[in-house]
Design a protein around this motif. Structure first.
Motif, PDB file in Angstrom:
ATOM      1  N   ASN A   1       2.778 129.200  73.597  1.00  0.00           N
ATOM      2  CA  ASN A   1       2.276 129.390  72.231  1.00  0.00           C
ATOM      3  C   ASN A   1       3.429 129.558  71.242  1.00  0.00           C
ATOM      4  N   ALA A   2       4.412 130.382  71.629  1.00  0.00           N
ATOM      5  CA  ALA A   2       5.551 130.620  70.744  1.00  0.00           C
ATOM      6  C   ALA A   2       6.345 129.334  70.525  1.00  0.00           C
ATOM      7  N   ALA A   3       6.521 128.557  71.609  1.00  0.00           N
ATOM      8  CA  ALA A   3       7.288 127.316  71.496  1.00  0.00           C
ATOM      9  C   ALA A   3       6.594 126.292  70.608  1.00  0.00           C
ATOM     10  N   LEU A   4       5.275 126.231  70.688  1.00  0.00           N
ATOM     11  CA  LEU A   4       4.541 125.241  69.912  1.00  0.00           C
ATOM     12  C   LEU A   4       4.357 125.663  68.458  1.00  0.00           C
ATOM     13  N   THR A   5       4.034 126.933  68.233  1.00  0.00           N
ATOM     14  CA  THR A   5       3.754 127.371  66.855  1.00  0.00           C
ATOM     15  C   THR A   5       5.012 127.450  65.994  1.00  0.00           C
ATOM     16  N   LYS A   6       6.188 127.433  66.618  1.00  0.00           N
ATOM     17  CA  LYS A   6       7.403 127.412  65.805  1.00  0.00           C
ATOM     18  C   LYS A   6       7.768 125.987  65.372  1.00  0.00           C
ATOM     19  N   GLN A   7       7.015 125.006  65.877  1.00  0.00           N
ATOM     20  CA  GLN A   7       7.218 123.614  65.464  1.00  0.00           C
ATOM     21  C   GLN A   7       6.400 123.362  64.196  1.00  0.00           C
ATOM     22  N   GLU A   8       7.065 123.438  63.047  1.00  0.00           N
ATOM     23  CA  GLU A   8       6.340 123.258  61.787  1.00  0.00           C
ATOM     24  C   GLU A   8       5.656 121.901  61.699  1.00  0.00           C
ATOM     25  N   LYS A   9       6.195 120.944  62.412  1.00  0.00           N
ATOM     26  CA  LYS A   9       5.591 119.616  62.403  1.00  0.00           C
ATOM     27  C   LYS A   9       4.177 119.657  62.980  1.00  0.00           C
ATOM     28  N   LEU A  10       3.912 120.631  63.859  1.00  0.00           N
ATOM     29  CA  LEU A  10       2.597 120.760  64.479  1.00  0.00           C
ATOM     30  C   LEU A  10       1.664 121.685  63.703  1.00  0.00           C
ATOM     31  N   THR A  11       2.217 122.572  62.898  1.00  0.00           N
ATOM     32  CA  THR A  11       1.383 123.584  62.239  1.00  0.00           C
ATOM     33  C   THR A  11       1.251 123.388  60.735  1.00  0.00           C
ATOM     34  N   GLN A  12       2.109 122.566  60.138  1.00  0.00           N
ATOM     35  CA  GLN A  12       2.074 122.349  58.692  1.00  0.00           C
ATOM     36  C   GLN A  12       1.915 120.861  58.410  1.00  0.00           C
ATOM     37  N   HIS A  13       0.725 120.468  57.990  1.00  0.00           N
ATOM     38  CA  HIS A  13       0.435 119.056  57.722  1.00  0.00           C
ATOM     39  C   HIS A  13       0.395 118.812  56.218  1.00  0.00           C
ATOM     40  N   THR A  14       1.168 117.863  55.752  1.00  0.00           N
ATOM     41  CA  THR A  14       1.173 117.525  54.320  1.00  0.00           C
ATOM     42  C   THR A  14       0.122 116.477  53.983  1.00  0.00           C
ATOM     43  N   ASP A  15      -0.380 115.794  55.013  1.00  0.00           N
ATOM     44  CA  ASP A  15      -1.375 114.735  54.816  1.00  0.00           C
ATOM     45  C   ASP A  15      -2.612 115.094  55.635  1.00  0.00           C
ATOM     46  N   LEU A  16      -3.778 115.112  55.001  1.00  0.00           N
ATOM     47  CA  LEU A  16      -5.005 115.485  55.690  1.00  0.00           C
ATOM     48  C   LEU A  16      -5.385 114.501  56.788  1.00  0.00           C
ATOM     49  N   ASN A  17      -4.912 113.263  56.690  1.00  0.00           N
ATOM     50  CA  ASN A  17      -5.211 112.255  57.716  1.00  0.00           C
ATOM     51  C   ASN A  17      -4.116 112.167  58.784  1.00  0.00           C
ATOM     52  N   GLU A  18      -3.147 113.049  58.684  1.00  0.00           N
ATOM     53  CA  GLU A  18      -1.993 112.991  59.576  1.00  0.00           C
ATOM     54  C   GLU A  18      -2.324 113.578  60.949  1.00  0.00           C
ATOM     55  N   VAL A  19      -1.959 112.833  61.976  1.00  0.00           N
ATOM     56  CA  VAL A  19      -2.013 113.332  63.348  1.00  0.00           C
ATOM     57  C   VAL A  19      -0.613 113.186  63.938  1.00  0.00           C
ATOM     58  N   ILE A  20      -0.011 114.307  64.273  1.00  0.00           N
ATOM     59  CA  ILE A  20       1.309 114.297  64.892  1.00  0.00           C
ATOM     60  C   ILE A  20       1.114 114.287  66.401  1.00  0.00           C
ATOM     61  N   SER A  21       1.727 113.328  67.077  1.00  0.00           N
ATOM     62  CA  SER A  21       1.536 113.249  68.529  1.00  0.00           C
ATOM     63  C   SER A  21       2.770 112.640  69.178  1.00  0.00           C
ATOM     64  N   GLY A  22       2.923 112.963  70.448  1.00  0.00           N
ATOM     65  CA  GLY A  22       4.047 112.439  71.207  1.00  0.00           C
ATOM     66  C   GLY A  22       4.400 113.379  72.340  1.00  0.00           C
ATOM     67  N   ILE A  23       5.696 113.544  72.558  1.00  0.00           N
ATOM     68  CA  ILE A  23       6.185 114.339  73.677  1.00  0.00           C
ATOM     69  C   ILE A  23       7.065 115.471  73.169  1.00  0.00           C
ATOM     70  N   LEU A  24       6.962 116.604  73.827  1.00  0.00           N
ATOM     71  CA  LEU A  24       7.876 117.716  73.593  1.00  0.00           C
ATOM     72  C   LEU A  24       8.438 118.162  74.936  1.00  0.00           C
TER      73      LEU A  24
END
Length: 308
Positions: free
Chosen positions: A136-159
């Motif tokens: 949880n800590a590792a994922l929630t510190k990724q702003e790319k996953l928690t802060q979306h500037t576009d309502l249609n944006e889906v961030i996906s891939g590998i971590l």
């Protein structure tokens, strides 16, 4: 040349014919090595590149499938109302014990618009819930996953996490009508573990392995592949032994950093068949030159040498 002049005419003729035959054999050997055997090597490289591309595509398909499920849950009024504090029954009604396993997920996290966790569940490959504080800590510190500037944006891939490689996706939480403002983010995750890699292998009918570059001990062939893969060279093919060959490509995370290497290995059927064909061809040509040389010597012996 003095030695040649001291020989008999018969010996000189035999020597010259033998020398010409050797030169022809060397020429044939060099040309066939470059053309015939080289063409089989190229076919092997092309085939192995296609194989590792298939494995890479299978991973991308897994991410795309996960994204489809992610959007179904994230763009849902029930999820939206829970994230805004209006639907406390959401967890009990929708996230029963086997839901994550049935969805093919290991991680399900809901965060508010500030990135604070509202709900989190992490399970292992057997479907048993496990502690998820580090994840949880590792994922929630990724702003790319928690802060979306576009309502249609889906961030996906590998971590790449301490727990291993993760197929991750994050979407803004909207209503079923895809209306905002966003109530937070929904994060899905699936470990790219042995079970998942085996599934990819079965789907593609290939021998697939994935090496996390954060591992302390990397196989020697992975180190070589890592050194040869870059922006200009996306695929690398190299023999693993006389009978097996490996093909490699890099896996990049959501920040476009290389975090893992995919390897597909296969038997060298094409190359070994090429070597057999090449060996047979050289033997036939060599035998033909030998027979022709002997025939020439016999003819010259009869019509020319005996006269001297």
């Amino acid at each position: 040349m003095q030695i040649l002049q001291n020989l008999s005419v018969r010996a000189q003729v035999v020597f010259l014919i033998f020398a010409v035959a050797v030169i022809i054999m060397i020429t044939v050997y060099t040309v066939t090595t470059q053309i015939l055997l080289g063409s089989y090597q190229q076919i092997e490289r092309d085939t192995m590149q296609q194989n590792v591309e298939r494995a890479d595509d299978a991973i991308l398909d897994s991410v795309a499938h996960q994204n489809t499920t992610l959007k179904d849950w994230a763009h849902w009024t029930d999820t939206y109302r829970f994230a805004t504090g209006e639907n406390p029954e959401y967890i009990a009604d929708n996230l029963t014990e086997d839901v994550l396993k049935n969805l093919g997920l290991n991680i399900f996290i809901i965060v508010d618009e500030h990135g604070a966790i509202l709900y989190s569940k992490v399970i292992d490959s057997d479907g048993k819930e496990i502690p998820g504080e580090e994840i949880n800590a590792a994922l929630t510190k990724q702003e790319k996953l928690t802060q979306h500037t576009d309502l249609n944006e889906v961030i996906s891939g590998i971590l790449s996490l301490q727990n291993g490689l993760l197929l991750v996706g994050s979407s803004p939480i909207l209503t079923s009508e895809n209306e905002g403002p966003s109530a937070g983010s929904l994060i899905f995750g699936k470990f790219l573990d042995t079970e998942k890699i085996s599934e990819i292998g079965m789907l593609t009918h290939l021998s697939v392995s994935i090496s996390d570059l954060n591992d302390s001990f990397l196989p020697d062939d992975i180190k070589v592949a890592k050194a040869n893969l870059n922006d200009a060279t996306q695929f690398f093919v190299a023999p693993l032994s006389h009978n097996r060959v490996g093909s490699y490509t890099a896996l990049r995370d959501i920040y476009n950093r290389v975090v893992a290497i995919i390897r597909v290995d296969s038997s060298r059927t094409i190359y070994n068949q090429g070597q057999q064909t090449y060996t047979l061809f050289v033997l036939i040509v060599g035998l033909s030159i030998l027979i022709e040389g002997l025939l020439i010597i016999l003819v010259l012996e009869k019509i020319l040498i005996n006269r001297f």
